[in-house]
Each structure stands twice: as C-alpha cells, then as structure tokens.
Scaffold this motif. Structure first.
Motif: not given
Ligand code: SAH
Length: 364
Positions: A166, A239, A106, A108, A67, A168
């Motif tokens: 998260r 989103v 950031s 990963e 996503y 997720e």
């Molecule tokens: N790499 C780190 C932080 C960046 S992503 C991590 O994974 O913790 C941070 C958050 O953005 C993710 O946990 C995810 O829930 C959210 N995210 C990523 N893509 C998204 C999308 N398309 N729509 C909504 N939230 C999203």
C-alpha cells in the motif's frame, strides 16, 4: 440527485466528479453510487468472489508506522514467526478448502535470512499444491513490505506472482505525517515500480479516514492508482490502535467513526467505477468497524475476500488495529462464516481458481 445521476452516466470521470461522489451524504444517492459500482463489477469482471487465504506468518517488524499496532516500538506485542511446518499446515488447509490463492503477510523485514526463509517456503508451497484441480498450484500473493528489486525478483522466481504494497497515502505530505522520518514516500513509489519491473501483478491501496486526510487526497489517491496502472486494490478504513502514537487522535476517531466507514465504502465504489477491471478486496478492517463490513464492501464493488488462515493461537498477536474480528475462530469457522456471508448477498465463490485481476490479464 440529478447531478449524481448525470455524473454516474458519464463515460469518463474527472477529478471533480470523484470528489463529488466521495462527498455524497444522502443515502439514496449513495445507493445510486453503489448500484453503479455493482453494475460495473458484474458487467466487466463478474459476480464471483475469489478467496485469498491470509496467513499472517510473522509480526516481527523493523518499521515504526505511527498508526500500526505491531510497530517495532510497541513493547506489548509478543513477537512470533510461524515455522515452516506451521505455515505449510495452513497452506494445506487452504488447498483442501478450495481457496485458489493464499496471501503471506508479515511485518517488515528485509534481511537475507528472512528472504531465504520465504524463498524456501514459496517453493514448497508451489510443489505441494499442484494438483488436478490446480495444475499450477495455489496462487501466491505476498505482502511483506519494501524490499530491493533483486529480492523482489528472488521472491517472484520462487513462485509468488502477486504483491500488495500500500502507498498508504499518495499525498507525500500526509505520508510523512503518518510515518517516521526514515520511511520515505519516494522509496515506497520506487518499490511499487520495482515490483512491476519484476513482473508481479501489483496491488496497492490507502487507509481511508486518516487524521488530516481530505476528500481531495482520496480523489488524488484514485488518480495515483490509475497512473501507476495497478492491478489490485486493498483499502480499508483507518482504525485506531491505542498502543500507538496515533492514540492521541481518539477523540477524532470516536467522533468520525461512522463517517469513516461510509467513506471507505464510497471509496471502493468510486474505484470500481473509475478503474473498472481491477481486483478490489473487501478488507477485514471494514469488519472491525461493522459486523457486516465485508459484505458491505462486496456490495459496493469489491470481488476479493481474505479469510483468515493464521493459526488461532497467534491471531491476537497480529493486531494492526483494535477490534480485529475472528480472533477466537478457527480456519473452518472462517470458511463457513464467510461462505454464508457471500451466499447471503446472492453472490457465488470462485473455488479452486486464482481469480487474477482482469486488468492484469488484459495487459499480458
Ligand atoms: N508490513 C507489511 C504488511 C502488514 S501491514 C506492509 O507494510 O505492507 C498491512 C496494512 O495494514 C498496511 O499497509 C496498512 O494500510 C494497514 N494498517 C496498519 N495499521 C492500520 C490501522 N491502524 N488501521 C487500518 N489499517 C491499518
């Protein structure tokens, strides 16, 4: 209406109640839910909104979440990592503006170079932000993904005290559908437990409105938060990003946008009512869907906001999803804009304070 009132008056909500509240469609009933969440927040936590200045310091990513716009397989992203001076400049602005805390986020990476770099930065941030106003320096939250317990400990010892990771989705089946096979649900849960072991205040969260996600999944997510005894929540609507495999869901997304947005607000409210004294962030993804998204999140029970501190010249390269707001703005723009937004809904800002979750402080 009567049933909704009755549920909202209960001492302890059951899973069926969570499902019922998340399923509300009628605006008057949703308003009752909102009021109850606000009452719970003001009664148990307070009306203050705390800032976490968000620095998205690198978009280099070794993961391939289906996503996410900055997944490693997206060739259209130009990759960057801010250097020490760039990060510390933003940190200084954050301290000057009176934001009590900072979030370093950031993509990963778990290699030693990355962890060493972070440890060095964390120590510097602590050193340079100790002041009369903030005798313990800025509060530091990390959001840098899955790491070993040993590395979590190194980051904690260097001065970070909160961590966001998260889940997720707490439905292992759905987790598998939205991630590549090498990313395991069990590993994510283990990482959350490791963070607690190390002593971090732990935040987690889910995306709301994922394709194939049900209301029952979301109710189970809330029960998962409770079972894991989490301190902080960062949740937002899913989103779409058109340069990801999930672009195939664009019809689903276009048709359900408004529903997803409402569902995200209901989720914040139900979490506030059920989990009571945790910190809940009103996330930027809400504002990607609606100009007043983050105000709405606060009004539905959130108490944390994360103004962007990423340098303006990097903001467009950190797009997890489409419609990310504030891309052309400066740090000061974000400060004034968000302060005005908070004032517009009659709330005040908790300046120069960490604003830790009451839930975490109580456990101590
Ligand atoms: N790499 C780190 C932080 C960046 S992503 C991590 O994974 O913790 C941070 C958050 O953005 C993710 O946990 C995810 O829930 C959210 N995210 C990523 N893509 C998204 C999308 N398309 N729509 C909504 N939230 C999203």
């Amino acid at each position: 209406m009567e049933k909704t009132k009755k549920i909202l008056d209960k001492e302890q909500l059951e899973k069926e109640d969570l499902i019922y509240l998340l399923s509300l469609e009628n605006d008057d009933e949703i308003e009752l839910l909102r009021q109850k969440a606000e009452q719970t927040l003001f009664g148990l936590v307070g009306e203050k909104v705390f800032f976490r200045g968000l620095i998205e310091f690198s978009n280099i990513c070794t993961s391939d979440c289906l996503y996410c716009g900055i997944r490693k397989s997206n060739p259209n992203v130009s990759r960057y990592t801010l250097d020490e001076a760039e990060i510390l400049e933003q940190v200084q602005q954050c301290a000057n503006l009176g934001y009590g805390s900072i979030v370093l986020q950031s993509g990963e990476r778990s290699d030693n170079l990355f962890i060493d770099f972070l440890v060095k930065i964390l120590k510097k941030i602590k050193q340079m932000t100790i002041s009369e106003k903030q005798p313990e320096g800025l509060g530091i939250t990390l959001c840098v993904g899955e790491q070993t317990e040993e590395n979590y400990r190194r980051l904690y010892d260097a001065g970070a005290h909160r961590y966001l990771l998260r889940i997720e989705s707490s439905n292992p089946e759905l987790f598998r559908k939205i991630h590549p096979p090498e990313q395991k649900y069990e590993t994510r849960v283990k990482a959350l437990k490791a963070l607690k072991n190390v002593g971090f205040q732990v935040g987690t969260g889910v995306m709301i409105g994922l394709p194939e996600q049900t209301i029952e999944d979301l109710a189970n997510d809330i029960l998962f938060f409770k079972e894991m005894d989490i301190d902080m929540l960062g949740m937002g609507p899913y989103v779409i990003h058109n340069e990801t495999p999930f672009a195939v869901y664009s019809d689903y997304y276009e048709k359900n946008k408004e529903k997803i947005y409402k569902l995200a607000l209901k989720m914040i409210a139900v979490c506030r009512i059920f989990l009571k004294d945790v910190n809940i962030a009103s996330t930027t993804a809400l504002q990607a869907m609606q100009p007043v998204g983050r105000e709405d999140g606060l009004m539905f029970g959130a108490n944390i906001i994360m103004p962007l501190l990423t340098p303006t010249y990097r903001r467009k390269e950190y797009q997890l999803y489409e419609g990310k707001p504030c891309i052309e703005d400066s740090t000061e723009d974000c400060y004034f804009c968000i302060s005005n937004r908070i004032a517009s809904i009659g709330r005040t800002i908790g300046l120069d304070a960490w604003g830790d979750s009451k839930h975490a402080l109580k456990r101590k």
